[in-house]
Each structure stands twice: as structure tokens, then as C-alpha cells.
Design a protein around this motif. Structure first.
Motif, mmCIF file in Angstrom:
data_model
loop_
_atom_site.group_PDB
_atom_site.id
_atom_site.type_symbol
_atom_site.label_atom_id
_atom_site.label_comp_id
_atom_site.label_asym_id
_atom_site.label_seq_id
_atom_site.Cartn_x
_atom_site.Cartn_y
_atom_site.Cartn_z
ATOM 1 N N LEU A 1 -24.388 35.326 6.459
ATOM 2 C CA LEU A 1 -24.500 36.476 7.599
ATOM 3 C C LEU A 1 -23.594 37.596 7.040
ATOM 4 O O LEU A 1 -22.572 37.103 6.295
ATOM 5 C CB LEU A 1 -24.007 36.080 8.788
ATOM 6 C CG LEU A 1 -24.588 34.897 9.578
ATOM 7 C CD1 LEU A 1 -24.097 34.702 10.867
ATOM 8 C CD2 LEU A 1 -26.284 35.187 9.903
ATOM 9 N N VAL A 2 -24.214 38.686 6.897
ATOM 10 C CA VAL A 2 -23.292 39.640 6.362
ATOM 11 C C VAL A 2 -22.743 40.315 8.004
ATOM 12 O O VAL A 2 -23.112 40.549 8.686
ATOM 13 C CB VAL A 2 -24.045 40.919 6.047
ATOM 14 C CG1 VAL A 2 -23.041 42.092 5.508
ATOM 15 C CG2 VAL A 2 -24.617 40.462 4.668
ATOM 16 N N VAL A 3 -21.247 40.430 7.942
ATOM 17 C CA VAL A 3 -20.467 40.765 9.298
ATOM 18 C C VAL A 3 -19.829 42.016 8.908
ATOM 19 O O VAL A 3 -19.434 42.494 7.964
ATOM 20 C CB VAL A 3 -19.648 39.641 9.602
ATOM 21 C CG1 VAL A 3 -20.481 38.329 9.926
ATOM 22 C CG2 VAL A 3 -18.421 39.646 8.639
ATOM 23 N N SER A 4 -19.700 42.711 10.206
ATOM 24 C CA SER A 4 -19.023 44.216 10.248
ATOM 25 C C SER A 4 -17.486 44.046 10.143
ATOM 26 O O SER A 4 -16.802 44.616 9.778
ATOM 27 C CB SER A 4 -19.559 44.981 11.324
ATOM 28 O OG SER A 4 -20.918 45.360 11.239
ATOM 29 N N ILE B 1 -31.975 37.085 12.568
ATOM 30 C CA ILE B 1 -31.503 35.824 12.372
ATOM 31 C C ILE B 1 -31.278 35.263 13.737
ATOM 32 O O ILE B 1 -30.619 35.998 14.489
ATOM 33 C CB ILE B 1 -30.423 35.827 11.184
ATOM 34 C CG1 ILE B 1 -30.210 34.233 11.046
ATOM 35 C CG2 ILE B 1 -29.071 36.354 11.928
ATOM 36 C CD1 ILE B 1 -29.174 34.043 9.722
ATOM 37 N N GLY B 2 -31.467 33.949 13.964
ATOM 38 C CA GLY B 2 -31.132 33.416 15.187
ATOM 39 C C GLY B 2 -30.406 32.211 14.750
ATOM 40 O O GLY B 2 -30.842 31.279 13.958
ATOM 41 N N LEU B 3 -29.446 31.961 15.276
ATOM 42 C CA LEU B 3 -28.687 30.634 15.259
ATOM 43 C C LEU B 3 -28.766 29.996 16.542
ATOM 44 O O LEU B 3 -28.615 30.705 17.690
ATOM 45 C CB LEU B 3 -27.304 30.804 14.676
ATOM 46 C CG LEU B 3 -27.070 31.579 13.419
ATOM 47 C CD1 LEU B 3 -25.481 31.885 13.200
ATOM 48 C CD2 LEU B 3 -27.687 30.793 12.444
ATOM 49 N N ALA C 1 -29.894 29.448 26.954
ATOM 50 C CA ALA C 1 -28.981 30.777 27.027
ATOM 51 C C ALA C 1 -28.911 31.532 25.671
ATOM 52 O O ALA C 1 -28.799 30.936 24.561
ATOM 53 C CB ALA C 1 -27.865 30.652 27.836
ATOM 54 N N THR C 2 -28.881 32.697 25.665
ATOM 55 C CA THR C 2 -28.600 33.399 24.403
ATOM 56 C C THR C 2 -27.403 34.487 24.777
ATOM 57 O O THR C 2 -27.558 35.249 25.528
ATOM 58 C CB THR C 2 -29.894 33.965 23.903
ATOM 59 O OG1 THR C 2 -31.075 33.167 23.680
ATOM 60 C CG2 THR C 2 -29.648 34.996 22.562
ATOM 61 N N VAL C 3 -26.462 34.388 23.774
ATOM 62 C CA VAL C 3 -25.207 35.339 23.727
ATOM 63 C C VAL C 3 -25.460 36.058 22.413
ATOM 64 O O VAL C 3 -26.200 35.622 21.618
ATOM 65 C CB VAL C 3 -23.991 34.506 23.515
ATOM 66 C CG1 VAL C 3 -23.674 33.976 25.280
ATOM 67 C CG2 VAL C 3 -23.833 33.520 22.733
ATOM 68 N N PRO D 1 -20.636 39.374 17.423
ATOM 69 C CA PRO D 1 -20.249 40.729 17.259
ATOM 70 C C PRO D 1 -20.963 41.839 16.503
ATOM 71 O O PRO D 1 -21.002 42.980 16.770
ATOM 72 C CB PRO D 1 -18.757 40.592 16.403
ATOM 73 C CG PRO D 1 -18.290 39.209 16.871
ATOM 74 C CD PRO D 1 -19.497 38.403 17.080
ATOM 75 N N ASP D 2 -22.222 41.135 15.866
ATOM 76 C CA ASP D 2 -22.785 42.092 15.204
ATOM 77 C C ASP D 2 -24.398 42.168 15.811
ATOM 78 O O ASP D 2 -25.312 42.919 15.511
ATOM 79 C CB ASP D 2 -23.099 41.790 13.755
ATOM 80 C CG ASP D 2 -21.885 41.944 13.004
ATOM 81 O OD1 ASP D 2 -21.513 43.242 12.591
ATOM 82 O OD2 ASP D 2 -21.419 40.909 12.433
ATOM 83 N N GLY D 3 -24.207 41.665 16.956
ATOM 84 C CA GLY D 3 -25.642 41.579 17.834
ATOM 85 C C GLY D 3 -26.693 40.678 17.388
ATOM 86 O O GLY D 3 -27.756 40.589 17.846
ATOM 87 N N ASN D 4 -26.384 39.476 16.634
ATOM 88 C CA ASN D 4 -27.027 38.566 16.438
ATOM 89 C C ASN D 4 -27.290 37.671 17.576
ATOM 90 O O ASN D 4 -26.321 37.159 18.379
ATOM 91 C CB ASN D 4 -26.766 37.856 15.170
ATOM 92 C CG ASN D 4 -26.690 38.469 13.900
ATOM 93 O OD1 ASN D 4 -27.864 38.985 13.581
ATOM 94 N ND2 ASN D 4 -25.664 38.597 13.195
ATOM 95 N N GLY D 5 -28.491 37.140 17.836
ATOM 96 C CA GLY D 5 -28.774 36.355 19.096
ATOM 97 C C GLY D 5 -28.176 34.713 18.702
ATOM 98 O O GLY D 5 -28.413 34.311 17.498
#
Length: 138
Positions: A14-17, A76-78, A116-118, A121-125
Motif C-alpha cells: 500500500l502507498v500511504v500518505s 484495494i480492500g483488506l 462492517a467497513t471502516v 487514513p488514506d480512505g481504503n475500505g
């Protein structure tokens, strides 16, 4: 017949901000990263079965791909298996209570899971789920 060995799936990247913010989020979900990794440009964690997850900062990616731009929307979804339906609710409450975004509040899905989906910090589900029949997680 080709004698070249078949590649083995080994890493999710994952590329993170914000490395520190991403590590804090995923640590809440049980991933273990080195304690001093918040300012590192690349960080990895081992996952069960030998699979790894890695985070690279946007600056790191741009160091070898200067024109790289983040994609728009969730690409991407984890998913994290929780110990029980109640654990889905508890994990969701803990993460949203800590200020992380919500995409789906916990519900009993028609496919037989508490789900559930949270948002990281980068908006990935990031999905939280458990079977509704209370089969214990091994």
C-alpha cells in the motif's frame, strides 16, 4: 513445458500518505510493525502463512516513479476476520471511536456474516467480519 518457476504471492503493498497514521490504524487491527517505524519510508509486517504487508510513503514511490499520482476511489480492500460477531461490533466501535471513518456500520449480511467497513487514513475500505454461526476463529 515451461521450466520457469511460478511466482509465489508474497506481499500486499500500500502507498500511504502518512506512515505514522497508517501504522497506528493497522496496529489497532493487530498487525505488528517495528516500534520506530513511523518515520521510515518503507515498512513491512509478517502476516500468518508467510504473507507480508508493506507500506511505502508517497515520497518513496515518487523517488523511483516521479510522475506517480495516487488513484481516486478505493482500489484495494483488506478484510480482517474477527473472533465473533460481537468482536466485529467492538472493533468497529473502537476504530470509529478513535476517529477513523466508517463506510458500513455493522450489520448481519445475507451471506451469513456480521460485517462492517471502516476507512484507513488514506480512505481504503477495511472490512471487519465474522461468521454469524459463532464458529470460533482458529
Amino acid at each position: 513445458m515451461n521450466s520457469t518457476p511460478i511466482p509465489r504471492f508474497d506481499l500486499i503493498g500500500l502507498v500511504v500518505s502518512d506512515m505514522a497514521a497508517s501504522l497506528a490504524f493497522y496496529r489497532r487491527l493487530g498487525l505488528r510493525f517495528p516500534e520506530d517505524a513511523e518515520s521510515a519510508p518503507h515498512v513491512e509486517a509478517q502476516i500468518l502463512g508467510g504473507l507480508r504487508i508493506a507500506f511505502d510513503t508517497e515520497a518513496t514511490v515518487r523517488s523511483f516513479a516521479p510522475d506517480w499520482q495516487p488513484g481516486s476511489g478505493g482500489r484495494i480492500g483488506l478484510a480482517f476476520l474477527c473472533a465473533s460477531p460481537e468482536a466485529v461490533d467492538a472493533s468497529y466501535a473502537e476504530l470509529t471511536g478513535a476517529g477513523y471513518g466508517s463506510e458500513l456500520k455493522p450489520f448481519d449480511a445475507p451471506w451469513g456474516q456480521r460485517y462492517a467497513t471502516v476507512l484507513d487514513p488514506d480512505g481504503n475500505g477495511v472490512d471487519l467480519f465474522a461468521p454469524l454461526d459463532h464458529i470460533p476463529v482458529q
